[in-house]
Design a protein around this motif. Sequence first.
Motif, PDB file in Angstrom:
ATOM      1  N   HIS A   1       0.820  -1.220   0.000  1.00 52.42           N
ATOM      2  CA  HIS A   1       0.000   0.000   0.000  1.00 52.42           C
ATOM      3  C   HIS A   1       0.856   1.274   0.000  1.00 52.42           C
ATOM      4  O   HIS A   1       0.412   2.307  -0.514  1.00 52.42           O
ATOM      5  CB  HIS A   1      -0.919  -0.003   1.218  1.00 52.42           C
ATOM      6  N   LEU A   2       2.073   1.204   0.549  1.00 50.80           N
ATOM      7  CA  LEU A   2       2.921   2.392   0.578  1.00 50.80           C
ATOM      8  C   LEU A   2       3.567   2.680  -0.764  1.00 50.80           C
ATOM      9  O   LEU A   2       4.107   3.769  -0.973  1.00 50.80           O
ATOM     10  CB  LEU A   2       4.015   2.229   1.644  1.00 50.80           C
ATOM     11  N   ALA A   3       3.519   1.701  -1.675  1.00 48.14           N
ATOM     12  CA  ALA A   3       4.119   1.914  -2.993  1.00 48.14           C
ATOM     13  C   ALA A   3       3.402   3.008  -3.781  1.00 48.14           C
ATOM     14  O   ALA A   3       3.991   3.610  -4.680  1.00 48.14           O
ATOM     15  CB  ALA A   3       4.108   0.604  -3.783  1.00 48.14           C
ATOM     16  N   LYS A   4       2.138   3.282  -3.435  1.00 50.18           N
ATOM     17  CA  LYS A   4       1.360   4.287  -4.161  1.00 50.18           C
ATOM     18  C   LYS A   4       1.353   5.646  -3.462  1.00 50.18           C
ATOM     19  O   LYS A   4       0.670   6.562  -3.907  1.00 50.18           O
ATOM     20  CB  LYS A   4      -0.086   3.798  -4.307  1.00 50.18           C
ATOM     21  N   ILE A   5       2.104   5.765  -2.350  1.00 52.61           N
ATOM     22  CA  ILE A   5       2.078   6.992  -1.546  1.00 52.61           C
ATOM     23  C   ILE A   5       3.459   7.655  -1.586  1.00 52.61           C
ATOM     24  O   ILE A   5       4.497   6.971  -1.531  1.00 52.61           O
ATOM     25  CB  ILE A   5       1.669   6.681  -0.089  1.00 52.61           C
ATOM     26  N   LYS A   6       3.482   8.973  -1.648  1.00 51.95           N
ATOM     27  CA  LYS A   6       4.724   9.731  -1.604  1.00 51.95           C
ATOM     28  C   LYS A   6       5.177   9.827  -0.154  1.00 51.95           C
ATOM     29  O   LYS A   6       4.585  10.535   0.658  1.00 51.95           O
ATOM     30  CB  LYS A   6       4.504  11.124  -2.194  1.00 51.95           C
ATOM     31  N   LEU A   7       6.241   9.080   0.183  1.00 55.34           N
ATOM     32  CA  LEU A   7       6.650   8.911   1.576  1.00 55.34           C
ATOM     33  C   LEU A   7       7.880   9.731   1.913  1.00 55.34           C
ATOM     34  O   LEU A   7       8.707  10.063   1.047  1.00 55.34           O
ATOM     35  CB  LEU A   7       6.951   7.429   1.858  1.00 55.34           C
ATOM     36  N   ASP A   8       7.992  10.023   3.200  1.00 54.42           N
ATOM     37  CA  ASP A   8       9.217  10.593   3.730  1.00 54.42           C
ATOM     38  C   ASP A   8      10.305   9.506   3.709  1.00 54.42           C
ATOM     39  O   ASP A   8      10.032   8.347   4.039  1.00 54.42           O
ATOM     40  CB  ASP A   8       8.982  11.083   5.165  1.00 54.42           C
ATOM     41  N   PRO A   9      11.529   9.822   3.334  1.00 57.85           N
ATOM     42  CA  PRO A   9      12.573   8.779   3.238  1.00 57.85           C
ATOM     43  C   PRO A   9      12.865   8.071   4.555  1.00 57.85           C
ATOM     44  O   PRO A   9      13.413   6.965   4.555  1.00 57.85           O
ATOM     45  CB  PRO A   9      13.809   9.567   2.747  1.00 57.85           C
ATOM     46  N   ASN A  10      12.525   8.664   5.676  1.00 58.30           N
ATOM     47  CA  ASN A  10      12.847   8.079   6.981  1.00 58.30           C
ATOM     48  C   ASN A  10      11.774   7.135   7.511  1.00 58.30           C
ATOM     49  O   ASN A  10      11.863   6.693   8.655  1.00 58.30           O
ATOM     50  CB  ASN A  10      13.081   9.202   8.004  1.00 58.30           C
ATOM     51  N   ILE A  11      10.739   6.846   6.717  1.00 53.51           N
ATOM     52  CA  ILE A  11       9.661   5.958   7.171  1.00 53.51           C
ATOM     53  C   ILE A  11      10.201   4.542   7.343  1.00 53.51           C
ATOM     54  O   ILE A  11      10.837   3.979   6.437  1.00 53.51           O
ATOM     55  CB  ILE A  11       8.491   5.967   6.170  1.00 53.51           C
ATOM     56  N   ASP A  12       9.942   3.950   8.520  1.00 52.63           N
ATOM     57  CA  ASP A  12      10.372   2.590   8.824  1.00 52.63           C
ATOM     58  C   ASP A  12       9.155   1.674   8.784  1.00 52.63           C
ATOM     59  O   ASP A  12       8.232   1.812   9.599  1.00 52.63           O
ATOM     60  CB  ASP A  12      11.040   2.556  10.206  1.00 52.63           C
ATOM     61  N   ARG A  13       9.135   0.738   7.842  1.00 52.57           N
ATOM     62  CA  ARG A  13       7.992  -0.190   7.716  1.00 52.57           C
ATOM     63  C   ARG A  13       7.858  -1.075   8.946  1.00 52.57           C
ATOM     64  O   ARG A  13       6.752  -1.429   9.355  1.00 52.57           O
ATOM     65  CB  ARG A  13       8.144  -1.068   6.475  1.00 52.57           C
ATOM     66  N   GLU A  14       9.000  -1.451   9.532  1.00 56.75           N
ATOM     67  CA  GLU A  14       8.961  -2.303  10.724  1.00 56.75           C
ATOM     68  C   GLU A  14       8.262  -1.580  11.870  1.00 56.75           C
ATOM     69  O   GLU A  14       7.473  -2.173  12.614  1.00 56.75           O
ATOM     70  CB  GLU A  14      10.394  -2.663  11.122  1.00 56.75           C
TER      71      GLU A  14
ATOM     72  N   ALA B   1      -3.415   8.421   6.522  1.00 53.64           N
ATOM     73  CA  ALA B   1      -2.165   9.160   6.720  1.00 53.64           C
ATOM     74  C   ALA B   1      -1.914  10.129   5.570  1.00 53.64           C
ATOM     75  O   ALA B   1      -1.460  11.265   5.788  1.00 53.64           O
ATOM     76  CB  ALA B   1      -0.999   8.174   6.843  1.00 53.64           C
ATOM     77  N   ALA B   2      -2.219   9.695   4.331  1.00 55.94           N
ATOM     78  CA  ALA B   2      -2.057  10.588   3.181  1.00 55.94           C
ATOM     79  C   ALA B   2      -3.003  11.781   3.275  1.00 55.94           C
ATOM     80  O   ALA B   2      -2.628  12.921   2.951  1.00 55.94           O
ATOM     81  CB  ALA B   2      -2.291   9.810   1.889  1.00 55.94           C
ATOM     82  N   LEU B   3      -4.233  11.543   3.735  1.00 55.49           N
ATOM     83  CA  LEU B   3      -5.185  12.644   3.886  1.00 55.49           C
ATOM     84  C   LEU B   3      -4.750  13.620   4.973  1.00 55.49           C
ATOM     85  O   LEU B   3      -4.883  14.845   4.818  1.00 55.49           O
ATOM     86  CB  LEU B   3      -6.575  12.079   4.206  1.00 55.49           C
ATOM     87  N   ILE B   4      -4.224  13.089   6.078  1.00 50.81           N
ATOM     88  CA  ILE B   4      -3.753  13.962   7.165  1.00 50.81           C
ATOM     89  C   ILE B   4      -2.559  14.792   6.697  1.00 50.81           C
ATOM     90  O   ILE B   4      -2.449  15.984   7.002  1.00 50.81           O
ATOM     91  CB  ILE B   4      -3.398  13.117   8.400  1.00 50.81           C
TER      92      ILE B   4
END
Length: 653
Positions: free
Chosen positions: A370-383, A404-407
């Motif tokens: 699901h995160l593959a479609k979202i523009k993420l901060d580089p420091n996001i830890d999936r774990e 989270a994307a809406l927020i």
Amino acid sequence: MNNKGFNWFIPVLLGIILLIFLPGLLGDSMVKNIDEKEFYGLVQQGKVNEVMVYRDSFKADVYLTKEAKSELQKGEKKSDPLSMINVKPSPDFVLTYGDLRYFQEKFDQINSKLPKQARMEFGKSQGFFSDLLFTALFWIGIMALFYFVLFRKMGGGAGGPGGQIFSIGKSRAKLFDEKDKIQVTFKDVAGLEGAKEEVQEVVDFLKNSEKYTKLGGKIPKGVLLVGPPGTGKTLLAKAVAGEAKVPFFSLSGSDFVEMFVGVGASRVRDLFAQAKAKSPAIIFIDEIDAIGRARGKNNFSGGNDERENTLNQLLTEMDGFGTDTNVIVMAATNRADILDKALMRAGRFDRSIYVDLPELHERKQIFEVHLAKIKLDPNIDREFLAKQTPGFSGADIANVCNEAALIAARNSHESVTKQDFLDAVDRIIGGLEKKNKAIKPSEKKRVAFHEAGHATISWLVEHAAPLLKVTIVPRGRSLGAAWYLPEERQLTTTEQMLDEICATLGGRAAEHAVFGNISTGALSDLERVTKQAQAMVTIYGLNDKVGNISYYDSSGQSEYNFGKPYSEQTAKVIDEEISKLIETQYQRAVSILTENRDKLDALAQKLLDKEVIFREDLEEIFGKRAWDPELTEKPVSSLDNPADAGNVLNTES
């Protein structure tokens, strides 16, 4: 509107308008009214040819002689519109009379003295056009009801454009074949390793059936996907449709249900006939509990129940005379306990695949999808995200990512940050934050001590769930909340359940210890501990006085029983033991809080100052827990099963 056929709506509408306004167009509304004095004057002058008297309405139509009518219309180019057809012309005047007997005697008295006497006739007030109008409207209504209800709604939905009533028994399944490109594959299904492996084997059965049949094996006839809502059962079916490369029929269990007797069974027959014609094929029935509910449990409607007829036909088609082994039936439900035993036996649904809530490593894989479609901060830890969402299903994780994307967009962030995900988790678990909600200082202080009581007890007892976060900011309908992370366990001991009850009662115990009175804020706590204590006494057999007895019925048969499985004396003992168990843990919580009153006050004051505190804040006041494991987090699972108490993410409010 159907462009391929004739549209009757406009002609019917024009006909109704014509029938309604025809009497007015023909001149009935233009007839002049006269009184009795004027009428008697016309009779005396010999100008009246006929009088039609209507007894039911006290009115009479007056028809003049030809000479009188010509004199009346002299100088006007006016003719009767009905003179060209063989219909009686409209009256020249309309008379309203009083007493019929006096009216008739007066008329006869004047009329008898005339050389050419007028005629008087009697009739009903309703005319030809009124009768025609009511008759036409009646039949138009009948035909419209027949057309729209039977032909359009029932025939059109099942038979497509131009479908008629004869297609009502046709299957409503949607067919996916080589012409339809389904985008979902097994690569899009993350975290369900065991279930995906078994479903992939079903696809391999259809693609390479000789690999299994040459050794004497048989292709399974049915695969049932069972699990809590949102775990990916329908997604697995979509992946099968995308990977199988064979005709795939998809429909819901409610598509068989209809108000007419025999329609459901007819649709089952038609569905399997289509599948056999295109075999090898797969039939997927979502929410099969709509027609697969156990027979005989709730049969108050009589013996000829439509749902049972549909189920009987499904049982026959899956394993009966003349069944085709190249048609595999897949079904999904989250209510497997209420399905009919004949449907669950080997030979029909040979395989029952349990699609469980994802564990830690599986949640990480689902986040990756699901995160593959979202523009993420580089420091996001999936774990880290996977650890913050214990007990979440795949649908819940998708909701967290979207929230989270809406927020992030609401806060004008360039990318989705770690804090956005934490806010999304809090939003989904606890509800919308209401910082502007007006709370009295005294109430806010009570809420702070209530939540501090929960946190203190859960920190000081061994088997309570570790604390994650405590807040006194109102969320949803609660004035405060505490988040806990339970450890992963498949079995729960008596001591563990008692510690959990004690921690849950810590909020009310703190109010009692600090303020000397209690409030209504512990409603959800009391509801939870009551259910947990009832389970200990009546289900798990964890009470010494009641003994090793369980009144839990996993088959669901007790749902329709009107009596209890125990006597009144036993019921009294059960009530006493439940109350004794809860009160003992409540007094234990009061005692612990009284002994640690200084630490409770410090924690409550920190809550009042910061409004939100975390695990680190409790370590500053209480120190580290002696029985906590090292700083390694264990994977957490959550099961919707009464035997797995304590394995859910707890939110105390």
